[in-house]
Design an enzyme around this catalytic site. Structure first.
Site, PDB file in Angstrom:
ATOM      1  N   GLU A  93       4.209   6.943   7.537  1.00 34.41           N
ATOM      2  CA  GLU A  93       4.610   7.327   6.158  1.00 34.41           C
ATOM      3  C   GLU A  93       3.331   6.927   5.364  1.00 34.41           C
ATOM      4  OE1 GLU A  93       9.047   5.761   6.766  1.00 34.41           O
ATOM      5  OE2 GLU A  93       7.554   4.430   6.094  1.00 34.41           O
ATOM      6  N   CYS A 106      -1.584   5.225  -0.396  1.00 30.98           N
ATOM      7  CA  CYS A 106      -1.469   4.321   0.632  1.00 30.98           C
ATOM      8  C   CYS A 106      -1.194   4.899   1.859  1.00 30.98           C
ATOM      9  CB  CYS A 106      -0.328   3.349   0.566  1.00 30.98           C
ATOM     10  SG  CYS A 106      -0.203   1.775   1.427  1.00 30.98           S
ATOM     11  N   CYS A 113       2.448  -0.910  15.017  1.00 30.88           N
ATOM     12  CA  CYS A 113       1.184  -1.993  14.969  1.00 30.88           C
ATOM     13  C   CYS A 113       1.445  -2.994  15.924  1.00 30.88           C
ATOM     14  CB  CYS A 113       1.217  -2.684  13.642  1.00 30.88           C
ATOM     15  SG  CYS A 113      -0.255  -3.770  13.341  1.00 30.88           S
ATOM     16  N   CYS A 117       2.791  -9.359  12.689  1.00 28.49           N
ATOM     17  CA  CYS A 117       2.971 -10.316  11.479  1.00 28.49           C
ATOM     18  C   CYS A 117       4.403 -10.521  11.216  1.00 28.49           C
ATOM     19  CB  CYS A 117       2.216  -9.749  10.417  1.00 28.49           C
ATOM     20  SG  CYS A 117       0.382  -9.500  10.632  1.00 28.49           S
ATOM     21  N   CYS A 120       6.420  -8.489   8.224  1.00 27.56           N
ATOM     22  CA  CYS A 120       6.148  -7.084   8.093  1.00 27.56           C
ATOM     23  C   CYS A 120       6.982  -6.362   8.929  1.00 27.56           C
ATOM     24  CB  CYS A 120       4.755  -6.883   8.435  1.00 27.56           C
ATOM     25  SG  CYS A 120       4.240  -5.159   8.085  1.00 27.56           S
ATOM     26  N   GLY A 162      -0.028   0.168  10.381  1.00 24.16           N
ATOM     27  CA  GLY A 162      -0.826  -0.082  11.379  1.00 24.16           C
ATOM     28  C   GLY A 162      -2.063  -0.858  10.933  1.00 24.16           C
ATOM     29  N   SER A 217      -5.749  -9.480   4.938  1.00 20.89           N
ATOM     30  CA  SER A 217      -4.478 -10.186   4.651  1.00 20.89           C
ATOM     31  C   SER A 217      -4.497 -11.723   5.074  1.00 20.89           C
ATOM     32  CB  SER A 217      -3.357  -9.323   5.311  1.00 20.89           C
ATOM     33  OG  SER A 217      -3.454  -7.931   4.969  1.00 20.89           O
ATOM     34  N   LEU A 218      -4.810 -12.489   4.302  1.00 16.85           N
ATOM     35  CA  LEU A 218      -4.961 -13.905   4.620  1.00 16.85           C
ATOM     36  C   LEU A 218      -3.520 -14.455   4.879  1.00 16.85           C
ATOM     37  CD1 LEU A 218      -7.565 -15.842   5.083  1.00 16.85           C
ATOM     38  CD2 LEU A 218      -6.660 -17.016   3.061  1.00 16.85           C
ATOM     39  N   ASN A 293       8.366  -7.965  -0.773  1.00 16.20           N
ATOM     40  CA  ASN A 293       9.459  -7.104  -0.811  1.00 16.20           C
ATOM     41  C   ASN A 293      10.575  -7.452   0.126  1.00 16.20           C
ATOM     42  OD1 ASN A 293       8.406  -4.975  -2.766  1.00 16.20           O
ATOM     43  ND2 ASN A 293       7.011  -4.675  -1.447  1.00 16.20           N
ATOM     44  N   CYS A 336       5.363  -2.002   0.122  1.00 16.89           N
ATOM     45  CA  CYS A 336       4.670  -2.699   1.183  1.00 16.89           C
ATOM     46  C   CYS A 336       5.717  -3.546   2.057  1.00 16.89           C
ATOM     47  CB  CYS A 336       3.588  -3.984   0.480  1.00 16.89           C
ATOM     48  SG  CYS A 336       2.695  -3.476  -0.610  1.00 16.89           S
TER      49      CYS A 336
END
Ligand code: SAH
Length: 348
Positions: A93, A106, A113, A117, A120, A162, A217-218, A293, A336
């Site tokens: 996407e 984006c 992936c 995480c 996600c 990814g 992405s901390l 989200n 996201c």
């Protein structure tokens, strides 16, 4: 079966190698390069500045195909999500997010992936495969066409599906096509590569002749909590990651960004704000707090507004630039962390 090689995604050198046997003059490959990436005209028949015989030979020997639009949705706020069909049954996407003056695209770098995480959706797919160079830049060409964006007048963020630095060689080649003056002609500062935090890849980006912007992405500057939320953090610790971020930013005008998706009751506790400010200062980064989200599949909720405000105050007091990224495109599942939904549904 069509066994002509697909040259969409080929760089200058590869095109030169393929075109030379048909016409050795170097400007021929450059003309093809411009048609493919600057003009997005993929039919050799339309390449009017090339002799007819050469166009016919090119069409006989090669394909020039970018991934196709296979469906999409438009959210009320104008965000467009494109499903991009890939060879085989795979899809990724890509999302176009409109702002006042220009679009932000984006885009995805892998199908699924590998990094797992916890917050996600893409992680749920697991890792399927790397995208090819043409599949990466093809998303940009597709969104550019769908939104009617002029050449060079948009932003790109590698924040789709990814981990871009886990597909480093192809992402690097894609960046070369995107920033090439005769290609997509996008200034590198309009491109942001977002990573879970792979120090080797960050240093690899820093060494490029024209590096893009960096976002990491901390999620939190607390090592134990980060280990829990992002398994990659056990392998690449905050110290080592911080060194790479600082080296990336050294001597550059634009500071790297730390992305912190704000999860209620998880990483939004006031005691976690000062360490975040210290870490950002130490590595020379700014901080982007991201509204989470929610999706029914994930056991997290967005942090309350007052927690976000508190973090912003602590960052400001600590001399760190902090911003908030408000959620966009939710009603099209384009937000996201939602970029796995349709693929997951399709698998049943
Ligand atoms: N692998 C890269 C690129 C993916 S972008 C990376 O991790 O940076 C991922 C960004 O989206 C990250 O900053 C992450 O914090 C954010 N994100 C992931 N899931 C989210 C969700 N459900 N809501 C909001 N942001 C999310």
């Amino acid at each position: 079966m069509d066994d002509r090689p697909n040259l969409y995604g080929a760089g200058r050198e590869e095109l030169a190698r393929q075109v030379a046997p048909l016409d050795p003059r170097p400007f021929r490959a450059r003309q093809v390069f411009r048609w493919l990436y600057q003009r997005d005209e993929l039919a050799p028949a339309a390449w009017t500045d090339l002799p007819l015989a050469l166009r016919e030979q090119l069409a006989t020997r090669f394909r020039f195909e970018r991934p196709a639009w296979s469906g999409g949705a438009q959210a009320r706020d104008g965000t467009i999500k494109a499903e991009v069909a890939l060879p085989g049954a795979d899809r990724v996407e890509a999302v176009a997010i409109p702002a006042d003056d220009r679009q932000t695209f984006c885009i995805s770098s892998q199908v699924g992936c590998a990094f797992g995480c916890r917050f996600c959706m893409t992680a749920r797919l697991g890792f399927r495969r790397n995208l090819e160079i043409g599949e990466i830049v093809g998303q940009v060409a597709l969104l550019r066409a769908v939104t009617g964006s002029p050449v060079g007048e948009y932003n790109i963020v590698f924040m789709g599906m990814g981990e871009p630095l886990h597909n480093f060689e192809r992402v690097r080649a894609a960046l070369a096509l995107l920033t090439d003056e005769e290609g997509f002609a996008l200034p590198p500062r309009r491109i942001t590569v977002s990573t879970v935090g792979l120090p080797g890849g960050i240093l690899g980006l820093a060494d490029l002749p024209r590096p893009p912007r960096l976002a990491v992405s901390l999620v939190t500057a607390d090592q134990a909590l980060r280990d829990e939320l992002m398994p990659v953090s056990r392998r690449y610790r905050l110290d080592e990651l911080g060194d790479a971020i600082r080296r990336f930013g050294a001597g550059r005008r634009e500071r790297p960004t730390l992305e912190v998706v704000m999860l209620a009751g998880v990483n939004d506790h006031p005691r976690l704000a000062p360490p975040l400010a210290r870490y950002a200062r130490r590595v020379g980064a700014k901080v982007n707090l991201i509204e989470f989200n929610p999706t029914p599949e994930l056991p997290y909720a967005p942090a309350p507004e007052e927690r976000i405000e508190h973090f912003l105050r602590v960052l400001a007091n600590g001399g760190v630039v902090g911003t908030v990224r408000r959620s966009r495109g939710q009603d099209a599942y384009a937000a996201c962390g939602q970029l796995a939904f349709l693929a997951a549904d399709a698998k049943g």
